[in-house]
Design a protein around this motif. Sequence first.
Motif, mmCIF file in Angstrom:
data_model
loop_
_atom_site.group_PDB
_atom_site.id
_atom_site.type_symbol
_atom_site.label_atom_id
_atom_site.label_comp_id
_atom_site.label_asym_id
_atom_site.label_seq_id
_atom_site.Cartn_x
_atom_site.Cartn_y
_atom_site.Cartn_z
ATOM 1 N N ARG A 1 -5.834 -54.117 7.353
ATOM 2 C CA ARG A 1 -6.134 -55.409 6.711
ATOM 3 C C ARG A 1 -7.582 -55.462 6.229
ATOM 4 N N ILE A 2 -8.512 -55.098 7.105
ATOM 5 C CA ILE A 2 -9.928 -55.168 6.738
ATOM 6 C C ILE A 2 -10.260 -54.118 5.681
ATOM 7 N N GLY A 3 -9.661 -52.931 5.794
ATOM 8 C CA GLY A 3 -9.872 -51.902 4.781
ATOM 9 C C GLY A 3 -9.405 -52.350 3.409
ATOM 10 N N ALA A 4 -8.260 -53.048 3.353
ATOM 11 C CA ALA A 4 -7.762 -53.565 2.083
ATOM 12 C C ALA A 4 -8.721 -54.597 1.502
ATOM 13 N N GLU A 5 -9.320 -55.406 2.362
ATOM 14 C CA GLU A 5 -10.301 -56.384 1.898
ATOM 15 C C GLU A 5 -11.553 -55.700 1.359
ATOM 16 N N ILE A 6 -11.975 -54.624 2.007
ATOM 17 C CA ILE A 6 -13.178 -53.918 1.577
ATOM 18 C C ILE A 6 -12.969 -53.257 0.212
ATOM 19 N N CYS A 7 -11.824 -52.578 0.031
ATOM 20 C CA CYS A 7 -11.595 -51.871 -1.234
ATOM 21 C C CYS A 7 -11.118 -52.807 -2.336
ATOM 22 N N VAL B 1 -18.120 -43.555 -0.762
ATOM 23 C CA VAL B 1 -18.363 -44.072 0.583
ATOM 24 C C VAL B 1 -19.595 -44.972 0.601
ATOM 25 N N GLU B 2 -20.608 -44.606 -0.151
ATOM 26 C CA GLU B 2 -21.828 -45.426 -0.196
ATOM 27 C C GLU B 2 -21.538 -46.817 -0.740
ATOM 28 N N GLU B 3 -20.752 -46.898 -1.816
ATOM 29 C CA GLU B 3 -20.398 -48.192 -2.389
ATOM 30 C C GLU B 3 -19.537 -49.011 -1.426
ATOM 31 N N LEU B 4 -18.578 -48.359 -0.776
ATOM 32 C CA LEU B 4 -17.724 -49.058 0.187
ATOM 33 C C LEU B 4 -18.530 -49.579 1.373
ATOM 34 N N ALA B 5 -19.456 -48.763 1.873
ATOM 35 C CA ALA B 5 -20.291 -49.200 2.997
ATOM 36 C C ALA B 5 -21.125 -50.413 2.602
ATOM 37 N N ARG B 6 -21.608 -50.418 1.365
ATOM 38 C CA ARG B 6 -22.377 -51.566 0.886
ATOM 39 C C ARG B 6 -21.499 -52.806 0.832
ATOM 40 N N ARG B 7 -20.268 -52.661 0.334
ATOM 41 C CA ARG B 7 -19.338 -53.797 0.273
ATOM 42 C C ARG B 7 -18.990 -54.304 1.672
ATOM 43 N N ALA B 8 -18.933 -53.397 2.647
ATOM 44 C CA ALA B 8 -18.576 -53.766 4.017
ATOM 45 C C ALA B 8 -19.771 -54.267 4.825
ATOM 46 N N GLY B 9 -20.971 -54.152 4.270
ATOM 47 C CA GLY B 9 -22.169 -54.560 5.001
ATOM 48 C C GLY B 9 -22.514 -53.612 6.135
ATOM 49 N N LEU B 10 -22.261 -52.318 5.921
ATOM 50 C CA LEU B 10 -22.483 -51.313 6.958
ATOM 51 C C LEU B 10 -23.559 -50.325 6.517
ATOM 52 N N PRO B 11 -24.245 -49.698 7.486
ATOM 53 C CA PRO B 11 -25.135 -48.589 7.136
ATOM 54 C C PRO B 11 -24.313 -47.430 6.558
ATOM 55 N N MET B 12 -24.940 -46.633 5.731
ATOM 56 C CA MET B 12 -24.255 -45.477 5.163
ATOM 57 C C MET B 12 -23.924 -44.477 6.264
ATOM 58 N N PRO B 13 -22.628 -44.168 6.470
ATOM 59 C CA PRO B 13 -22.269 -43.176 7.498
ATOM 60 C C PRO B 13 -22.482 -41.755 6.983
ATOM 61 N N ASN C 1 -7.893 -54.058 -2.846
ATOM 62 C CA ASN C 1 -6.497 -54.054 -3.251
ATOM 63 C C ASN C 1 -5.626 -53.448 -2.148
ATOM 64 N N PRO C 2 -4.815 -54.253 -1.460
ATOM 65 C CA PRO C 2 -3.960 -53.723 -0.394
ATOM 66 C C PRO C 2 -2.964 -52.679 -0.880
ATOM 67 N N LEU C 3 -2.553 -52.765 -2.153
ATOM 68 C CA LEU C 3 -1.556 -51.836 -2.665
ATOM 69 C C LEU C 3 -2.105 -50.416 -2.789
ATOM 70 N N TRP C 4 -3.399 -50.268 -2.972
ATOM 71 C CA TRP C 4 -3.999 -48.930 -3.000
ATOM 72 C C TRP C 4 -3.825 -48.252 -1.650
ATOM 73 N N ALA D 1 -12.127 -46.975 3.055
ATOM 74 C CA ALA D 1 -12.344 -48.365 3.473
ATOM 75 C C ALA D 1 -11.673 -48.634 4.820
ATOM 76 N N HIS D 2 -10.470 -48.082 5.010
ATOM 77 C CA HIS D 2 -9.790 -48.198 6.309
ATOM 78 C C HIS D 2 -10.648 -47.593 7.411
ATOM 79 N N GLU D 3 -11.210 -46.418 7.157
ATOM 80 C CA GLU D 3 -12.053 -45.775 8.178
ATOM 81 C C GLU D 3 -13.316 -46.584 8.436
ATOM 82 N N LEU D 4 -13.892 -47.153 7.392
ATOM 83 C CA LEU D 4 -15.074 -48.002 7.587
ATOM 84 C C LEU D 4 -14.720 -49.285 8.341
#
Length: 303
Positions: free
Chosen positions: A202-208, A73-85, A210-213, A129-132
């Motif tokens: 859509r945005i979650g796929a961009e953050i992680c 989650v920390e890595e995903l939040a960094r990729r999304a430009g968000l504070p760590m939830p 790979n849309p297929l994941w 990533a979807h939740e973020l």
Amino acid sequence: MNVVKTALLLAALTALFGVVGYWIGGSGGMLIALGLAAATNLYAWWNSDRLALKAHRAREVDARTAPELVGLVEELARRAGLPMPRVYLIDNPQPNAFATGRNPANAAVAATTGLLRVLSREEVAAVMAHELAHVKNRDTLIMTVSATLAGALATLAQFGFIFGGRERQNPLALLAMMILAPLGAMIVQMAISRAREYDADRIGAEICGNPLWLASALEKIAGGVSRTVNQDAENHPATAPLFIVNPLKGGAIDGLFSTHPATANRVAALVAMARESGMGAPAASAAPAPGPWGGRRSRGPWG
């Protein structure tokens, strides 16, 4: 436009309070109900996240108690430009997850133990990533406030049925109110939730990356939901729109009473997104290999 639509839908939920209040106690009852709606909105603004987490008996975890999940989650939040939830685990066999919080600085993400057992690392990353994405879009406040309002409206309608009011001489009218008011709240709440799921996919796929994941994760979660009863969700149905897949049994139909779009439609949109990005493989053949919660990891941004 999405902001205006959501504001109108929340206003419709508030107006339903007034209608139910009028049925119970005339104009005075309507004013009391609108006052209750305002108080509920204010309370939900500050406490809806805690209410949702408590309803599902979520426990907060950290880098010591759940290092893999928290690090992910920390890595995903960094990729999304968000504070760590804040990160929570829900001891529930049904694979699922949700996000809550009034803004990105006060957000929380929660995953069930069933999710970590069933999904690979890449699929868990896609779900988080979807939740973020919901956090990034500020959907979490809208969805938790609407859940609180819908639950309070159902309680108000039941109160009117039990104690009567201006329509106490017409039990059929009271029965109709008890059924139709929560039903109307449910439809409004679903309109809010369904409109936001495709954007979060859509945005979650961009953050992680790979849309297929995410497509693979959604199929596995939907399968798990169909086989596993989430009793806490059944006891608190107003929280269903918070989850990535409707946790209620029989709720996967893409119709009027579904809190989410059909999983097949969401998967198709993600596969199309992957093809547009040059990936091209269908979700079934591109499912990630099991991750830290099940063995070998597949290659990619998380490999």
